[in-house]
Each structure stands twice: as C-alpha cells, then as structure tokens.
Design a protein around this motif. Sequence first.
Motif, PDB file in Angstrom:
ATOM      1  N   UNK A 150       0.878  -1.163   0.000  1.00 59.06           N
ATOM      2  CA  UNK A 150       0.000   0.000   0.000  1.00 59.06           C
ATOM      3  C   UNK A 150       0.918   1.215   0.000  1.00 59.06           C
ATOM      4  N   UNK A 151       0.602   2.208  -0.825  1.00 65.63           N
ATOM      5  CA  UNK A 151       1.509   3.341  -0.907  1.00 65.63           C
ATOM      6  C   UNK A 151       0.905   4.570  -1.533  1.00 65.63           C
ATOM      7  N   UNK A 152       1.747   5.554  -1.690  1.00 62.96           N
ATOM      8  CA  UNK A 152       1.386   6.848  -2.262  1.00 62.96           C
ATOM      9  C   UNK A 152       2.382   7.167  -3.364  1.00 62.96           C
ATOM     10  N   UNK A 153       1.896   7.644  -4.471  1.00 61.88           N
ATOM     11  CA  UNK A 153       2.786   8.106  -5.528  1.00 61.88           C
ATOM     12  C   UNK A 153       2.300   9.459  -6.027  1.00 61.88           C
ATOM     13  N   UNK A 154       3.222  10.218  -6.536  1.00 61.00           N
ATOM     14  CA  UNK A 154       2.870  11.510  -7.105  1.00 61.00           C
ATOM     15  C   UNK A 154       3.502  11.606  -8.482  1.00 61.00           C
ATOM     16  N   UNK A 155       2.745  12.101  -9.420  1.00 66.47           N
ATOM     17  CA  UNK A 155       3.240  12.153 -10.791  1.00 66.47           C
ATOM     18  C   UNK A 155       2.825  13.403 -11.520  1.00 66.47           C
ATOM     19  N   UNK A 156       3.325  13.512 -12.725  1.00 63.10           N
ATOM     20  CA  UNK A 156       2.974  14.596 -13.626  1.00 63.10           C
ATOM     21  C   UNK A 156       2.405  13.958 -14.879  1.00 63.10           C
ATOM     22  N   UNK A 157       1.246  14.411 -15.301  1.00 63.56           N
ATOM     23  CA  UNK A 157       0.600  13.871 -16.489  1.00 63.56           C
ATOM     24  C   UNK A 157       0.369  14.948 -17.533  1.00 63.56           C
ATOM     25  N   UNK A 158       0.282  14.520 -18.790  1.00 65.91           N
ATOM     26  CA  UNK A 158      -0.006  15.439 -19.892  1.00 65.91           C
ATOM     27  C   UNK A 158      -1.136  14.833 -20.715  1.00 65.91           C
ATOM     28  N   UNK A 159      -2.194  15.605 -20.918  1.00 66.93           N
ATOM     29  CA  UNK A 159      -3.326  15.193 -21.746  1.00 66.93           C
ATOM     30  C   UNK A 159      -3.187  15.844 -23.104  1.00 66.93           C
ATOM     31  N   UNK A 160      -3.108  15.036 -24.134  1.00 61.00           N
ATOM     32  CA  UNK A 160      -2.904  15.543 -25.493  1.00 61.00           C
ATOM     33  C   UNK A 160      -4.169  15.455 -26.323  1.00 61.00           C
TER      34      UNK A 160
END
Length: 160
Positions: A150-160
């Motif tokens: 069980x965990x936490x992640x943080x990301x950056x996304x781009x919608x094209x």
Amino acid sequence: MKNKLVTLAVALLAATGASAQFERGKAYVAASLSGVGVKYNGADKGSLGFLAKGGYLFADDMMVTAQLGYDKQNGVPASYSLGAGFRYYIVQNGLYLGASASYKRSTKDFDDFMPSVQAGYAFFLSQTVTVEPEVYYEQSFKNHSDYSTIGFRIGVGVYL
C-alpha cells in the motif's frame, strides 16, 4: 472576503477547464515516483519506484492505460514491471479510480503477477498538464505478507 471570492472563482474555472480534458479521443502520458518512505510492505527497508504510463480515453471519462515500472529497495535487487489498466474519472474535476495488473520481474529470479487498485486526483496546472497524487494497493500472489504494497505516488501527467 475578497481573497476567498477570488480563490473560489479560480477553483471553479479550474474545475470547468478540467472537464474538457476527459473527452473521448484524448491521449495521456505520465511519469510518477513512489516509495520515498511513503509506502509499506513486509519486506521493505526503504525504496524508490518510478512508473511511466500512457493512456487513451476510449470514451468520456474512461481511459485504458499501459505502464512500465522500475522499483529499487534497499538490500533487494531491482525489479521491473509491465502492465495494463483502466481509469475512470468519477467527476469531471479530476477525481479518479483505477485498476491495473502488472507482471513484475526481478533480476534475482523473482516474478509475480500483481493486480492493483488506485484512487487519485488529476490537478490541472494548465489546460494539459496535471499533478496527480495517488494512493494505491498492489496485491502479490507470490508472497502476500512481504510484497503486497500500500503506498502513495505523485506524478505529472499530460493530456494531449
């Protein structure tokens, strides 16, 4: 009072702008970090994970994804994963639920099939770029007590 009204107006504009991003036909690419002391499983002594994701919205609010991951734990060989999943945007402001399955392989003769569930939020910084905090649970079939996570992640996304 004036600051509260400005903040409310900005939040409403951001939520309205976000709704256009979850339409059918959009593509998605993202990268995220996990671990960094914010996840738990029975075998962890500290870890860092990286996940690259790509997706396609095949219908409004529904996305199919593919992912490639790398995870390094202290005292354990690095592992690599390849998987596919599904994401559903619950509300048009960016809140989503996801499910995926991946095959994880380590350089030390370890392999496992790991289904996962996620809940997160796509916070739009611009019309196409998001910051995506996410809580996830991965189920290990090989060794539940040591490798289910069980965990936490943080990301950056781009919608094209």
